[in-house]
Motif scaffolding. Structure first.
Motif, PDB file in Angstrom:
ATOM      1  N   ILE A  63       0.846  -1.210   0.000  1.00  0.00           N
ATOM      2  CA  ILE A  63       0.000   0.000   0.000  1.00  0.00           C
ATOM      3  C   ILE A  63       0.868   1.243   0.000  1.00  0.00           C
ATOM      4  N   ASP A  64       1.901   1.224   0.847  1.00  0.00           N
ATOM      5  CA  ASP A  64       2.834   2.345   0.887  1.00  0.00           C
ATOM      6  C   ASP A  64       3.532   2.505  -0.456  1.00  0.00           C
ATOM      7  N   ALA A  65       3.924   1.370  -1.064  1.00  0.00           N
ATOM      8  CA  ALA A  65       4.600   1.417  -2.361  1.00  0.00           C
ATOM      9  C   ALA A  65       3.693   2.034  -3.422  1.00  0.00           C
ATOM     10  N   PHE A  66       2.406   1.666  -3.418  1.00  0.00           N
ATOM     11  CA  PHE A  66       1.473   2.221  -4.399  1.00  0.00           C
ATOM     12  C   PHE A  66       1.294   3.719  -4.187  1.00  0.00           C
ATOM     13  N   ASN A  67       1.112   4.132  -2.928  1.00  0.00           N
ATOM     14  CA  ASN A  67       0.925   5.560  -2.646  1.00  0.00           C
ATOM     15  C   ASN A  67       2.143   6.379  -3.065  1.00  0.00           C
ATOM     16  N   VAL A  68       3.323   5.863  -2.716  1.00  0.00           N
ATOM     17  CA  VAL A  68       4.553   6.569  -3.102  1.00  0.00           C
ATOM     18  C   VAL A  68       4.703   6.586  -4.613  1.00  0.00           C
ATOM     19  N   GLY A  69       4.373   5.467  -5.273  1.00  0.00           N
ATOM     20  CA  GLY A  69       4.475   5.397  -6.730  1.00  0.00           C
ATOM     21  C   GLY A  69       3.557   6.389  -7.416  1.00  0.00           C
ATOM     22  N   VAL A  70       2.321   6.513  -6.930  1.00  0.00           N
ATOM     23  CA  VAL A  70       1.365   7.480  -7.499  1.00  0.00           C
ATOM     24  C   VAL A  70       1.886   8.904  -7.319  1.00  0.00           C
ATOM     25  N   GLN A  71       2.352   9.217  -6.103  1.00  0.00           N
ATOM     26  CA  GLN A  71       2.856  10.566  -5.848  1.00  0.00           C
ATOM     27  C   GLN A  71       4.089  10.860  -6.686  1.00  0.00           C
ATOM     28  N   ALA A  72       4.969   9.863  -6.846  1.00  0.00           N
ATOM     29  CA  ALA A  72       6.157  10.051  -7.676  1.00  0.00           C
ATOM     30  C   ALA A  72       5.767  10.290  -9.129  1.00  0.00           C
ATOM     31  N   SER A  73       4.747   9.590  -9.607  1.00  0.00           N
ATOM     32  CA  SER A  73       4.278   9.779 -10.979  1.00  0.00           C
ATOM     33  C   SER A  73       3.750  11.200 -11.174  1.00  0.00           C
ATOM     34  N   ILE A  74       2.958  11.662 -10.225  1.00  0.00           N
ATOM     35  CA  ILE A  74       2.408  13.030 -10.309  1.00  0.00           C
ATOM     36  C   ILE A  74       3.537  14.050 -10.300  1.00  0.00           C
ATOM     37  N   THR A  75       4.525  13.844  -9.424  1.00  0.00           N
ATOM     38  CA  THR A  75       5.654  14.768  -9.328  1.00  0.00           C
ATOM     39  C   THR A  75       6.448  14.796 -10.624  1.00  0.00           C
ATOM     40  N   MET A  76       6.677  13.624 -11.202  1.00  0.00           N
ATOM     41  CA  MET A  76       7.425  13.565 -12.464  1.00  0.00           C
ATOM     42  C   MET A  76       6.704  14.322 -13.570  1.00  0.00           C
ATOM     43  N   LEU A  77       5.380  14.137 -13.669  1.00  0.00           N
ATOM     44  CA  LEU A  77       4.608  14.845 -14.690  1.00  0.00           C
ATOM     45  C   LEU A  77       4.640  16.349 -14.457  1.00  0.00           C
ATOM     46  N   GLN A  78       4.534  16.761 -13.198  1.00  0.00           N
ATOM     47  CA  GLN A  78       4.624  18.189 -12.886  1.00  0.00           C
ATOM     48  C   GLN A  78       5.970  18.757 -13.313  1.00  0.00           C
TER      49      GLN A  78
END
Length: 612
Positions: free
Chosen positions: A481-496
């Protein structure tokens, strides 16, 4: 892992990202009932392939992307009405799904692969800094070597690369940094205002990557350090020969290596066993670039840190000498203050007049702090030189403190008037006749004038094969769950970050020279592959998100251009005319080819020295 396996890893990884993108288009076409003619990795002539049903699955000769060719994709190619299994017969929504399929798959890849990478554990270079550049925003803020930058604004940092990116892409004005000082467990906030680095084409705060807190070593195979018995991951305990107050191992090693001097170090292995090692450097010719081995004297007071005490000194002063020790190279003042001689009279030139500044009888720590609070820069408005030993200028008889009066009869009064003819002579392989003025060693003595003949030449370099490790760590999440949350946030940050990069390029805050193409991607991929599968997977996610973002831009020939035409069709109630589509795609083709040529040029400039 042998180099060939890493190369295959990189090739497979980049190919995988292209495959994922084209797979999105293919699956969307099949979902919409559109006949697929070709599924290709690469462009140009087919190298090999296999037909399955209506579709030729192939690998083509030019590995710069891929494509999915579907029936009825080219508007106006035939005069009849589109057949039921052709793209033109499908609804706007179905065509929207087809053109956005590649972008969607790239996003999905990142959302799946990033949590996997973080579960495995991704190695990062921690956002720990070395000593800031004197006069830089980080120096002005009082940051010191070993400081960890925890966050920039609200953005938490995983790596030093994140720090550089956030600084470069930040809005103009002061930035809040959350920092952790060396040896402290309490975070604090500092404010810095980034400044423009014209060489890099971005905003920076004047910091570089720091070093491992345990001072672990990196030893190159077959180097003098390796032959002396030193090994990677051993801890450096001491550089024998004295350590000045506040001086780091990096400073000590750098000073001795620049001088080409032997190193005597005390190290400890993983079991804690200590020993002393003598390291003799090996002289090699590492560069064929001709030079004299001279530079402007580093002696102009550019700035004083806020809260620092410059005493009677003023910005713009030329700091000539401390006692009898001339100040010519970066760090000379600090070294002179701490060398044990006790000299306390600074020889200063101010507004063309020479004067003496008496320094208080400080303890060594206070002397070090005084030097650290002064930003001393190169004296480019004069022709006084710093001269490096064993280089062509030194061997011809030039010495530190010499003032160049003429070169080949032409008067010189500034560094640029020295540098230009030296570079030209180096390129032509010819000698220079240099007239210099050398200050007298006696107080009040008359300067001596000399004429020297010197030929720029590639100088020898002392090779040690020893360096300090960067502050590496592995970021690993605690569960799925932590891995998914971090992965989603990292994806958003990369796109930003991708969006902000494009925005800053448009406003010229970030130079377009920083963008790269397939060569840069391959080089970076290879270096990440050396750090393990998780780091390569992390980079491929970044690449996948970049590909998704670029493809969704409203540029003809890209997916985003097709999506824009669909939006226009939805608004006006009829398709965009074939003529408009044709002309716009020609413009898009010119833009894309021009961009490919430009980024390839940038790549060659980075990886091939002397390409210009």
């Amino acid at each position: 892992m042998p180099d060939i396996l890493r190369i295959l890893q990189v090739a497979f990884g980049i190919g995988l990202i292209i495959f994922v993108h084209e797979l999105g288009h293919y699956l969307a076409a099949r979902w919409a009932g559109v006949r697929v003619h070709v599924f290709s990795l690469g462009f140009g002539p087919k190298l090999f392939g296999k037909r399955k049903g209506h579709t030729m699955f192939q690998v083509s000769a030019v590995p710069l992307g891929g494509y999915v060719a579907v029936a009825g994709e080219v508007p106006g190619a035939v005069s009849r009405d589109p057949l039921p299994d052709e793209l033109g017969a499908k609804t706007i929504f179905q065509r929207f799904v087809f053109y956005s399929g590649g972008v969607a798959m790239n996003l999905l890849f990142a959302l799946i692969a990033l949590p996997i990478a973080f579960t495995i554990g991704v190695p990062f270079t921690a956002p720990v800094i070395s000593s800031p550049t004197p006069g830089s925003p980080a120096w002005e803020a009082g940051l010191t070597e070993g400081t960890r930058i925890v966050a920039v604004g609200d953005a938490k940092l995983l790596s030093f690369m994140d720090l550089a990116t956030k600084i470069a892409l930040a809005d103009p004005g002061p930035l809040e940094l959350t920092v952790l000082d060396p040896g402290s467990t309490t975070e604090r906030s500092v404010f810095v205002e980034p400044e423009r680095d014209e060489t890099a084409g971005i905003n920076t705060i004047g910091v570089r990557i720091g070093f491992d807190a345990e001072a672990k070593l990196v030893i190159e195979p077959e180097s003098p350090a390796f032959e002396s018995g030193l090994r990677t991951d051993e801890r450096l305990l001491e550089v024998l020969g004295g350590r000045r107050p506040g001086e780091s191992f990096a400073d000590q090693l750098g000073e001795r290596m620049r001088a080409g001097a032997p190193l005597v170090v005390r190290v400890a292995n993983a079991e804690g066993v200590e020993r002393e090692v003598v390291l003799e450097p090996r002289t090699e010719q590492l560069s064929d670039r001709p030079r004299l081995g001279i530079s402007p004297a580093a002696r102009v007071l550019l700035d004083v840190r806020s809260g620092g005490d410059a005493g009677a000194l003023k910005i713009g002063d030329r700091l000539l000498a401390l006692g009898a020790t001339p100040l010519l190279k970066p760090g000379d003042l600090r070294r002179a203050l701490l060398d044990g001689s006790g000299a306390s009279v600074l020889q200063v030139e101010r507004d063309g007049r020479r004067l003496e500044v008496e320094l208080p009888d400080w303890e060594p720590e206070r002397r070090a702090a005084f030097a650290d609070d002064l930003a001393i820069g190169l004296d480019v408005d004069d022709s006084v030189l710093a001269v490096f030993e064993n280089e062509a200028g030194w061997l011809a008889g030039m010495r530190g403190g010499d003032r160049v009066l003429t070169i080949d009869g032409e008067r010189t009064a500034s560094w640029s008037q020295v540098e230009t003819p030296v570079r030209a002579a180096g390129a032509a392989g010819r000698a220079l006749t240099i007239r210099i003025e050398r200050p007298s060693l006696e107080p009040g003595g008359v300067p001596e004038q000399l004429e020297i003949t010197a030929t720029p030449a590639a100088g020898p370099t002392a090779v040690y094969g020893l360096s300090l490790q960067m502050p590496q760590y592995v970021y690993r999440t605690s569960g799925p769950i932590d891995a998914f949350n971090v992965g989603v946030q990292a994806s958003i940050t990369m796109l930003q970050d991708v969006w902000l990069t494009l925005k800053r390029m448009v406003t010229a805050q970030v130079s377009t020279e920083n963008i790269g193409g397939i060569i840069s991607i391959s080089v970076v991929s290879y270096s990440f592959a050396e750090s393990g599968l998780a780091k390569l997977l992390y980079f491929l996610c970044l690449l996948s998100l970049n590909l998704a973002f670029i493809n969704v831009l409203p540029v003809p020939l890209l997916d985003g251009g097709h999506l824009l035409f669909l939006l226009v069709e939805k608004i006006k109630g009829s398709p965009v005319s074939d003529r408009v589509v044709g002309y716009s795609q020609m413009v898009g083709l010119v833009m894309l080819v021009g961009l490919m040529v430009y980024v390839t040029y940038n790549d060659l400039m980075r990886v091939l020295p002397g390409f210009q």
